[in-house]
Design an enzyme around this catalytic site. Structure first.
Site, PDB file in Angstrom:
ATOM      1  CE1 TYR A 259      65.704 105.871 121.996  1.00  0.00           C
ATOM      2  CE2 TYR A 259      65.174 104.739 124.038  1.00  0.00           C
ATOM      3  CZ  TYR A 259      65.303 104.734 122.663  1.00  0.00           C
ATOM      4  OH  TYR A 259      65.028 103.579 121.952  1.00  0.00           O
TER       5      TYR A 259
ATOM      6  CG  LEU B 105      59.033  96.337 115.453  1.00  0.00           C
ATOM      7  CD1 LEU B 105      57.905  96.945 116.271  1.00  0.00           C
ATOM      8  CD2 LEU B 105      58.470  95.340 114.460  1.00  0.00           C
TER       9      LEU B 105
ATOM     10  CE1 TYR C 194      71.541 104.568 122.026  1.00  0.00           C
ATOM     11  CE2 TYR C 194      69.724 105.742 123.070  1.00  0.00           C
ATOM     12  CZ  TYR C 194      70.999 105.742 122.530  1.00  0.00           C
ATOM     13  OH  TYR C 194      71.722 106.898 122.489  1.00  0.00           O
TER      14      TYR C 194
ATOM     15  CE1 TYR D  46      72.566  99.917 113.303  1.00  0.00           C
ATOM     16  CE2 TYR D  46      71.003 100.658 114.971  1.00  0.00           C
ATOM     17  CZ  TYR D  46      72.266 100.697 114.421  1.00  0.00           C
ATOM     18  OH  TYR D  46      73.234 101.489 114.977  1.00  0.00           O
TER      19      TYR D  46
HETATM   20  P1  NAI Z   1      63.956 102.218 111.342  1.00  0.00           P
HETATM   21  O1  NAI Z   1      63.075 103.396 111.112  1.00  0.00           O
HETATM   22  O2  NAI Z   1      64.723 101.697 110.171  1.00  0.00           O
HETATM   23  O3  NAI Z   1      63.144 100.969 111.916  1.00  0.00           O
HETATM   24  C1  NAI Z   1      62.010 101.057 112.713  1.00  0.00           C
HETATM   25  C2  NAI Z   1      60.913 100.319 111.968  1.00  0.00           C
HETATM   26  O4  NAI Z   1      59.818 100.057 112.835  1.00  0.00           O
HETATM   27  C3  NAI Z   1      60.349 101.130 110.796  1.00  0.00           C
HETATM   28  O5  NAI Z   1      60.492 100.371 109.607  1.00  0.00           O
HETATM   29  C4  NAI Z   1      58.890 101.285 111.151  1.00  0.00           C
HETATM   30  O6  NAI Z   1      58.057 101.275 110.020  1.00  0.00           O
HETATM   31  C5  NAI Z   1      58.670 100.063 112.038  1.00  0.00           C
HETATM   32  N1  NAI Z   1      57.494 100.105 112.902  1.00  0.00           N
HETATM   33  C6  NAI Z   1      57.120 101.089 113.770  1.00  0.00           C
HETATM   34  N2  NAI Z   1      55.973 100.736 114.383  1.00  0.00           N
HETATM   35  C7  NAI Z   1      55.625  99.502 113.915  1.00  0.00           C
HETATM   36  C8  NAI Z   1      54.545  98.621 114.156  1.00  0.00           C
HETATM   37  N3  NAI Z   1      53.573  98.924 115.014  1.00  0.00           N
HETATM   38  N4  NAI Z   1      54.497  97.440 113.499  1.00  0.00           N
HETATM   39  C9  NAI Z   1      55.476  97.118 112.615  1.00  0.00           C
HETATM   40  N5  NAI Z   1      56.521  97.912 112.338  1.00  0.00           N
HETATM   41  C10 NAI Z   1      56.593  99.096 112.977  1.00  0.00           C
HETATM   42  O7  NAI Z   1      64.906 102.622 112.533  1.00  0.00           O
HETATM   43  P2  NAI Z   1      66.063 101.852 113.334  1.00  0.00           P
HETATM   44  O8  NAI Z   1      66.727 102.921 114.108  1.00  0.00           O
HETATM   45  O9  NAI Z   1      66.860 101.004 112.441  1.00  0.00           O
HETATM   46  O10 NAI Z   1      65.268 100.948 114.365  1.00  0.00           O
HETATM   47  C11 NAI Z   1      65.357  99.543 114.444  1.00  0.00           C
HETATM   48  C12 NAI Z   1      65.592  99.118 115.880  1.00  0.00           C
HETATM   49  O11 NAI Z   1      66.896  99.558 116.273  1.00  0.00           O
HETATM   50  C13 NAI Z   1      64.626  99.728 116.890  1.00  0.00           C
HETATM   51  O12 NAI Z   1      64.292  98.770 117.870  1.00  0.00           O
HETATM   52  C14 NAI Z   1      65.452 100.835 117.509  1.00  0.00           C
HETATM   53  O13 NAI Z   1      65.000 101.201 118.796  1.00  0.00           O
HETATM   54  C15 NAI Z   1      66.795 100.154 117.549  1.00  0.00           C
HETATM   55  N6  NAI Z   1      67.950 101.027 117.807  1.00  0.00           N
HETATM   56  C16 NAI Z   1      68.213 102.100 116.982  1.00  0.00           C
HETATM   57  C17 NAI Z   1      69.285 102.930 117.243  1.00  0.00           C
HETATM   58  C18 NAI Z   1      69.582 104.092 116.347  1.00  0.00           C
HETATM   59  O14 NAI Z   1      70.397 104.947 116.703  1.00  0.00           O
HETATM   60  N7  NAI Z   1      68.992 104.182 115.172  1.00  0.00           N
HETATM   61  C19 NAI Z   1      70.178 102.700 118.393  1.00  0.00           C
HETATM   62  C20 NAI Z   1      69.851 101.524 119.167  1.00  0.00           C
HETATM   63  C21 NAI Z   1      68.762 100.743 118.879  1.00  0.00           C
END
Ligand code: NAI
Length: 286
Positions: free
Chosen positions: A182, A121, A172, A16
């Site tokens: 989850y 994140l 979420y 995202y």
């Molecule tokens: P993603 O893997 O693209 O993004 C997560 C990012 O967080 C990664 O780039 C990772 O390197 C970074 N990260 C993890 N720990 C970290 C830290 N300590 N410091 C800095 N960066 C850190 O995955 P996604 O799914 O796009 O996640 C983005 C947001 O969207 C999250 O908050 C996730 O919970 C939320 N979300 C995702 C859904 C899904 O189905 N993919 C649904 C609803 C919400």
């Protein structure tokens, strides 16, 4: 003058954070990203080698420019907080100034101010464990990486955010409804994030004239989601049961984020906006 955005949590072109960066770039914003330190090398070299060029294409045919990539680990606020094993970890040794306070200092030095802050994140080391089997360590780690990281980013960025600025995060629906699988305290972390969105909207609104919202997004096959292990099932469930029976694209969440960050949303703060094909509104699956 165009707006300047800092998007925390971009490490590839699947999540995202990337889609939000693109939507903001398409709307004319300058893009700065914060990339998790252990993922920095591969992200920067992929960017340089043109691996993301196809995904960088904006609606007008130009390529999204990322003005600067900052190494970031949002579980640490300042250098004093970093334990020895992380300091000496070889994935961290090559980078510097990656705690929240230092990143904000660097952005201030480089650019002076920002207009838009995005938190995209999350991390929960025990996400695959049911809550009933989650350790105290795992639970607190989930909250630290996924909830307090936002409080900390906003706290440090707010003083260099221009009045009228906007901040948003991704949440979420597991915060408010039971989503088996989850786990690890991630459902708790999202509940905290949503509650904090309201309190921070009040505090940052009064103190800095900044808006604070969160997007409750539907399922996307990102790197983080694949690690949880049930993402394909959630995507199928949504396609079957949501009012809109299509797969959700990251771009749709990016567009909603661009709206929330824009003056079109100037009276919207403290809200949870569902961008999930309407699945949240269903009571039973049909
Ligand atoms: P993603 O893997 O693209 O993004 C997560 C990012 O967080 C990664 O780039 C990772 O390197 C970074 N990260 C993890 N720990 C970290 C830290 N300590 N410091 C800095 N960066 C850190 O995955 P996604 O799914 O796009 O996640 C983005 C947001 O969207 C999250 O908050 C996730 O919970 C939320 N979300 C995702 C859904 C899904 O189905 N993919 C649904 C609803 C919400």
């Amino acid at each position: 003058r165009g707006k300047r955005a800092f998007i925390a949590g971009v490490a590839d072109d699947h999540g995202y954070g990337w889609a939000i960066s693109k939507a903001l770039a398409a709307a004319g914003a300058e893009i700065l990203v914060g990339t998790w330190v252990p993922a920095l090398n591969i992200f920067e070299s992929s960017l340089r080698r043109g691996k993301f060029d196809e995904s960088r294409i904006l609606p007008d045919g130009s390529l999204m420019e990322i003005t600067k990539v900052y190494p970031l680990d949002a579980v640490f606020d300042s250098p004093e907080d970093v334990p020895e094993d992380i300091k000496t970890n070889k994935r961290y040794l090559g980078s510097s100034n990656w705690t929240v306070k230092e990143v904000v200092e660097s952005v201030k030095q480089d650019f002076g101010s920002i207009d838009i802050l995005v938190h995209s994140l999350a991390n929960g080391p025990e996400v695959t464990k049911p809550l009933l089997e989650t350790s105290r360590y795992g639970y607190l780690a989930a909250i630290s990486a996924s909830s307090y990281s936002y409080v900390s980013l906003l706290k440090h960025f707010a003083p260099i955010m221009n009045p009228g600025g906007a901040s948003l995060s991704l949440t979420y629906i597991a915060s408010e409804r039971i989503i088996p699988g989850y786990g690890g305290g991630m459902s708790s972390a999202k509940a905290a994030l949503e509650s904090d969105t309201r309190v921070l909207a009040f505090e940052a609104g009064r103190k800095h004239n900044i808006r604070v919202n969160t997007i409750s997004a539907g399922p996307l096959r990102s790197r983080a989601a694949k690690a949880i292990g049930f993402i394909d099932m959630m995507i199928d469930y949504s396609s079957e049961n949501a009012p809109l029976q299509k797969e959700l694209s990251a771009e749709e969440v990016g567009n909603a984020a661009a709206f929330l960050a824009s003056p079109l949303a100037s009276a919207i703060t403290g809200t949870v906006l569902y961008v999930d094909n309407g699945l949240n509104a269903m009571g039973v699956g049909v």
